[in-house]
Design an enzyme around this catalytic site. Structure first.
Site, short mmCIF file in Angstrom:
data_model
loop_
_atom_site.label_atom_id
_atom_site.label_comp_id
_atom_site.label_asym_id
_atom_site.label_seq_id
_atom_site.Cartn_x
_atom_site.Cartn_y
_atom_site.Cartn_z
N GLY A 38 30.59 30.01 7.40
CA GLY A 38 30.32 31.53 8.00
C GLY A 38 31.46 31.57 9.17
N HIS A 39 31.48 32.86 9.80
CA HIS A 39 32.39 33.21 10.68
C HIS A 39 32.05 32.50 11.98
CE1 HIS A 39 29.21 36.31 10.86
NE2 HIS A 39 29.44 36.43 12.22
#
Length: 364
Positions: free
Chosen positions: A259-260
């Site tokens: 994920g970011h």
């Protein structure tokens, strides 16, 4: 491509015996090895299959009586799996540079290093910089102002977003995606998930006044260190403001989600279907087994091993081996599982004891 037994032994950094000038065409399992193959029999368990095969040369375990197995030449290795790394590399050399295919789209603002191999229908955005000897296969796209170091290999169909920066020798397997926008949205008031967490499930959730999700854009890009590899169909999302980072030497398997804003250290292994929620941190040499997952905003220490299908929800100290859902250290997990296995019998024993207790009002 044929190699002599002596050349293979040199590549493996080990010793060869017998007719070391013998040429073999490719490696093979002992039971399927022909006269021109190099049989891989690096354990005594393969002795029978090797002896009955047509192989004339083999890689064998230390101390093997290779002549008694009918071989003309043999190579010994102390560590079989390490030998496989050098062996497979020897039989899979990098192809000669092919230049730039006429269907590739490369703006004048791009910089291409020496000896490129850029395949059909590759599309580079403005400002892309590519190092020397990079191989970019068919249908790859690279976004605005992204950069590749030397000797990178982007397999067909892989995608690199804007502001992504790779070190040297980075490999993207087919259809890997680096730099897609993160899964990041916000509601005007508290969202259902925020309210659920605040109440810890003690209050029923009712429809919010405004449940519309407002998109948070990802401006931070992605940074890969040297020798990072990303598997087929895996995704590493761009950071929101700062870059998502993957450290030198880390290997990410197929179908993995990062994920970011995540930060992954050096020499980590993320196995198939593992997933990191946003803003997580992995230390160096962390292993995430298949289907292992981490909660957002947690930190996993150096040298942590997460067993397959484990789910980690809290920060973890260096050097731990965790497993289970929720994940816990191995001794605690084993104690819990033993207790759960004993629970049915304990309930039966408890029910039997209840029958021995006089009911209220019963005479002595």
């Amino acid at each position: 491509m044929g190699l002599t037994v002596a050349e293979i032994a040199k590549a493996l950094g080990t010793e060869a015996f017998g007719d070391t000038a013998l040429v073999v065409d490719h490696p093979a399992e002992p039971g399927q090895a022909g006269a021109n193959d190099l049989a891989l029999a690096m354990s005594p368990a393969y002795a029978g299959a090797l002896k009955s095969s047509a192989a004339q040369a083999a890689i064998v375990w230390d101390g093997a009586d290779w002549q008694a197995m009918g071989l003309k030449a043999a190579i010994t290795v102390p560590r079989a799996r390490l030998a496989m790394a050098a062996l497979t590399q020897s039989f899979d050399p990098a192809p000669a540079p092919t230049g730039i295919h006429p269907t590739a789209i490369i703006p004048d603002s791009c910089t291409i290093g020496a000896d490129p191999s850029i395949g059909p229908f590759v599309v580079l955005a403005e400002g892309v910089r590519i190092g020397d000897r990079c191989r970019i296969d068919a249908h790859v796209t690279i976004g605005l102002n992204s950069t590749l170091g030397d000797d990178c290999w982007l397999n067909s169909g892989s995608r690199v977003g804007r502001n992504c920066h790779f070190g040297s020798r980075v490999i993207l397997q087919p259809n890997a995606v680096v730099g897609a926008d993160g899964f990041s949205y916000v509601t005007r008031e508290l969202s259902n998930e925020e309210r659920a967490y605040q109440s810890m499930g003690r209050e029923p959730l009712t429809p919010p006044a405004d449940g519309k999700r407002h998109r948070i854009h990802s401006l931070g890009g992605v940074i890969f260190g040297d020798d990072v590899e990303l598997g087929a169909n895996s995704c590493v999302d761009a950071g929101t403001i700062r870059a998502t980072q993957v450290g030198r030497g880390t290997k990410i398997d197929n179908n993995v989600m990062v994920g970011h804003n995540c930060i992954i250290g050096e020499d980590c292994i993320l196995c198939g279907q593992a997933a990191m929620a946003g803003s997580g941190v992995l230390g160096d040499r962390v292993v995430m087994g298949g289907k292992a997952a981490t909660k957002d905003h947690i930190t996993v220490g150096n040298d942590v091993v997460m067993a397959g299908a484990s789910g980690l929800y809290v920060d973890t100290k260096d050097g731990m081996f965790v497993m289970g859902l929720p994940a816990m250290d191995l001794p605690s997990y084993r104690a819990r599982e033993k207790g759960l296995r004993r629970l049915p019998q304990l309930l039966k024993d408890f029910a039997a004891l209840q029958k021995l207790v006089p009911k209220d009002g019963a005479s002595d």
